[in-house]
Design an enzyme around this catalytic site. Structure first.
Site, PDB file in Angstrom:
ATOM      1  N   SER A 172       0.856  -1.185   0.000  1.00  0.00           N
ATOM      2  CA  SER A 172       0.000   0.000   0.000  1.00  0.00           C
ATOM      3  C   SER A 172       0.890   1.232   0.000  1.00  0.00           C
ATOM      4  CB  SER A 172      -0.890  -0.003   1.248  1.00  0.00           C
ATOM      5  OG  SER A 172      -1.559   1.247   1.427  1.00  0.00           O
ATOM      6  N   TYR A 213      -2.885  -1.099  10.720  1.00  0.00           N
ATOM      7  CA  TYR A 213      -2.978  -1.480   9.309  1.00  0.00           C
ATOM      8  C   TYR A 213      -1.757  -0.983   8.545  1.00  0.00           C
ATOM      9  CZ  TYR A 213      -4.242  -1.139   4.393  1.00  0.00           C
ATOM     10  OH  TYR A 213      -4.230  -1.226   3.023  1.00  0.00           O
TER      11      TYR A 213
END
Length: 272
Positions: free
Chosen positions: A144, A157
């Protein structure tokens, strides 16, 4: 596409979102597929889509990769096929949104760590040695932009995605000259069910234009086929990550928090 026909690709988190779109790229490229998700109905629907897209064989494996024994079950299923795995796509992942000390749930965060990081390590440990032994194979890991940018309100996360990125880059170097490549896919916020599952639908990030998962998957697939080390998508995040490298990290984190905080947070601050 000049892909090798009848090669086998395994895609986790393939019942929807980026995972499904990645699987569709492989189907159009002539690959046979093993798709994995905990969502049986979603997997069955995805398999129908992939067959329409050209996959001659699609195997479904219902597995919750947040459970420690699930990666081994996936590996054992592939072994029963009597096939070599040509491509491993570690894509499954979830988020947990909220203030770490006041709102988020430890059980959910531990399950996320298992799914987003430990399952990646397990599956790679199981499948990569055979790739190295025969001198060919490709591994894609969905990281990400959060891998290299602090993400307050999605703090754990972001940490899991930083792990994925570092794991991918370290392993890539270890496997240099073996015939096996490792690519990190680094999407920005994407129009999937991620935010709903993370209970983040009231985040200000939802006011932005979210990336199309099909575009993200195509970028990841193309980078994987070329053997590239990473791809950041959409392009604006490629630019932003370069800018962030020259800005003090505390300021980057502060700006990120403003982007990820709840839509009513400014009103709360005024009332305090």
């Amino acid at each position: 596409m000049n892909d090798q026909k009848n090669s086998l690709a395994l895609v986790t988190g393939a019942s929807s979102g980026i995972g499904l779109e990645l699987a569709r790229c492989f189907a159009r490229g002539g690959y046979d597929l093993v798709i994995v998700s905990e969502d049986r109905a979603g997997l069955d629907a995805a398999a129908q889509t992939l067959r329409r897209d050209g996959a001659s064989r699609v195997e479904t494996v219902v597995a919750d990769l947040s459970q420690l024994d699930s990666p081994r079950r996936v590996y054992d299923h592939v072994r029963t096929l009597g096939r070599e795995l040509d491509v491993l796509v570690n894509n499954a992942g979830v988020g947990v949104y909220g203030d770490f000390t006041r709102e988020t749930n430890l059980r959910e965060e531990v399950a996320m760590i298992q799914l987003n990081t430990i399952a990646y390590v397990q599956l790679t440990k199981l499948f990569a040695p055979a790739m190295v032994e025969r001198g060919s194979g490709k591994i894609l890991m969905t990281a990400s932009v959060a891998s290299i940018t602090p993400t307050p309100m999605l703090t754990v996360y972001g940490a899991t995605k930083a792990f994925v990125y570092e794991f991918a880059m370290g392993l890539r170097e270890e496997l240099r000259d073996t015939g096996v490549t490792v690519t990190a896919l680094m999407p920005g916020p994407t129009d999937t069910d991620f935010f709903e599952r993370a209970n983040a639908t009231d985040s200000k990030i939802m006011d932005q234009k979210l990336a199309d998962p099909a575009d993200v998957a195509k970028a990841g697939y193309d980078a994987l086929m070329k053997g590239e080390n990473q791809v950041i998508v959409p392009f604006k995040y490629n630019v932003q990550t370069k800018i962030n490298k020259v800005i003090p990290e505390p300021l980057v984190a502060r700006q990120a928090k403003k982007m990820h905080e709840r839509k009513d947070e400014e009103q709360r601050d005024e009332q305090r």
